[in-house]
Write a protein that holds these residues in place. Structure first.
Motif, PDB file in Angstrom:
ATOM      1  N   LYS A 163       0.843  -1.200   0.000  1.00 21.90           N
ATOM      2  CA  LYS A 163       0.000   0.000   0.000  1.00 21.90           C
ATOM      3  C   LYS A 163       0.881   1.254   0.000  1.00 21.90           C
ATOM      4  O   LYS A 163       0.609   2.218  -0.722  1.00 21.90           O
ATOM      5  N   ALA A 164       1.946   1.230   0.765  1.00 24.63           N
ATOM      6  CA  ALA A 164       2.857   2.373   0.823  1.00 24.63           C
ATOM      7  C   ALA A 164       3.522   2.613  -0.527  1.00 24.63           C
ATOM      8  O   ALA A 164       3.635   3.760  -0.982  1.00 24.63           O
ATOM      9  N   VAL A 165       3.972   1.556  -1.169  1.00 19.95           N
ATOM     10  CA  VAL A 165       4.658   1.687  -2.456  1.00 19.95           C
ATOM     11  C   VAL A 165       3.730   2.315  -3.504  1.00 19.95           C
ATOM     12  O   VAL A 165       4.177   3.078  -4.358  1.00 19.95           O
ATOM     13  N   GLU A 166       2.439   2.047  -3.402  1.00 20.47           N
ATOM     14  CA  GLU A 166       1.480   2.665  -4.326  1.00 20.47           C
ATOM     15  C   GLU A 166       1.474   4.183  -4.219  1.00 20.47           C
ATOM     16  O   GLU A 166       1.153   4.879  -5.180  1.00 20.47           O
ATOM     17  N   HIS A 167       1.832   4.708  -3.057  1.00 24.99           N
ATOM     18  CA  HIS A 167       1.847   6.162  -2.830  1.00 24.99           C
ATOM     19  C   HIS A 167       3.246   6.774  -2.948  1.00 24.99           C
ATOM     20  O   HIS A 167       3.394   7.989  -2.938  1.00 24.99           O
ATOM     21  N   ALA A 168       4.254   5.943  -3.039  1.00 21.42           N
ATOM     22  CA  ALA A 168       5.639   6.417  -3.081  1.00 21.42           C
ATOM     23  C   ALA A 168       5.949   7.076  -4.417  1.00 21.42           C
ATOM     24  O   ALA A 168       5.555   6.588  -5.471  1.00 21.42           O
ATOM     25  N   THR A 169       6.681   8.180  -4.363  1.00 23.40           N
ATOM     26  CA  THR A 169       7.117   8.867  -5.581  1.00 23.40           C
ATOM     27  C   THR A 169       8.634   8.910  -5.698  1.00 23.40           C
ATOM     28  O   THR A 169       9.165   9.537  -6.601  1.00 23.40           O
ATOM     29  N   GLY A 170       9.327   8.242  -4.787  1.00 22.70           N
ATOM     30  CA  GLY A 170      10.783   8.257  -4.808  1.00 22.70           C
ATOM     31  C   GLY A 170      11.375   7.299  -5.820  1.00 22.70           C
ATOM     32  O   GLY A 170      10.709   6.391  -6.322  1.00 22.70           O
ATOM     33  N   ASP A 171      12.650   7.521  -6.111  1.00 20.02           N
ATOM     34  CA  ASP A 171      13.402   6.618  -6.980  1.00 20.02           C
ATOM     35  C   ASP A 171      13.733   5.318  -6.251  1.00 20.02           C
ATOM     36  O   ASP A 171      13.886   4.272  -6.877  1.00 20.02           O
ATOM     37  N   TYR A 172      13.893   5.407  -4.949  1.00 18.44           N
ATOM     38  CA  TYR A 172      14.157   4.257  -4.096  1.00 18.44           C
ATOM     39  C   TYR A 172      13.226   4.314  -2.895  1.00 18.44           C
ATOM     40  O   TYR A 172      12.827   5.397  -2.461  1.00 18.44           O
ATOM     41  N   VAL A 173      12.889   3.154  -2.352  1.00 15.55           N
ATOM     42  CA  VAL A 173      12.040   3.048  -1.165  1.00 15.55           C
ATOM     43  C   VAL A 173      12.850   2.368  -0.070  1.00 15.55           C
ATOM     44  O   VAL A 173      13.469   1.324  -0.294  1.00 15.55           O
TER      45      VAL A 173
END
Length: 130
Positions: A76-86
């Motif tokens: 769910k978090a990755v769906e909202h992430a806009t970074g190049d890396y998580v």
């Protein structure tokens, strides 16, 4: 001039009132400028949400709702992430110091999909590299 990678730091938690604030402060104290912070809470009932709300103005996205567990929350978090890396920092995890993200990403160009390194365990009496 090379543009720095944008980093998304994610914390997933559930009923983590005793740990969450230390993790939030560790993330928010990073001096790396190109960072966003996401917190996914699984519907805590122990006061965790009150602590998240305390820092909500510095968190790019947060939600507290029942979910399917830790991996569901991470996705769910990755769906909202806009970074190049998580980077995943679970409740209770801490960065070694305020310069970790800067040391890893400032002025560096990576082409790898995954970056990894050593961790250091904190224990009574000191630190132990692993």
């Amino acid at each position: 001039m090379q543009k720095n990678h944008k980093i998304t730091v994610v914390t997933v938690c559930y009923n983590s009132v005793s740990e969450i604030e230390k993790t939030i402060l560790s993330v928010l104290s990073q001096n790396y400028q190109s960072m966003e912070y996401i917190v996914i809470d699984g519907g805590s009932t122990d006061g965790t949400v009150d602590i998240i709300k305390k820092y909500s103005d510095r968190i790019a996205y947060w939600v507290s709702e029942p979910d399917g567990g830790i991996y569901y929350a991470m996705n769910k978090a990755v769906e909202h992430a806009t970074g190049d890396y998580v980077n995943f920092m679970n409740a209770g995890d801490l960065f070694f110091d305020d310069n970790v993200l800067s040391a890893v990403f400032e002025g560096k160009k990576y082409v790898d999909d995954v970056l990894y390194g050593y961790h250091i365990l904190h224990f009574k009496g000191g630190y132990k590299p692993h």
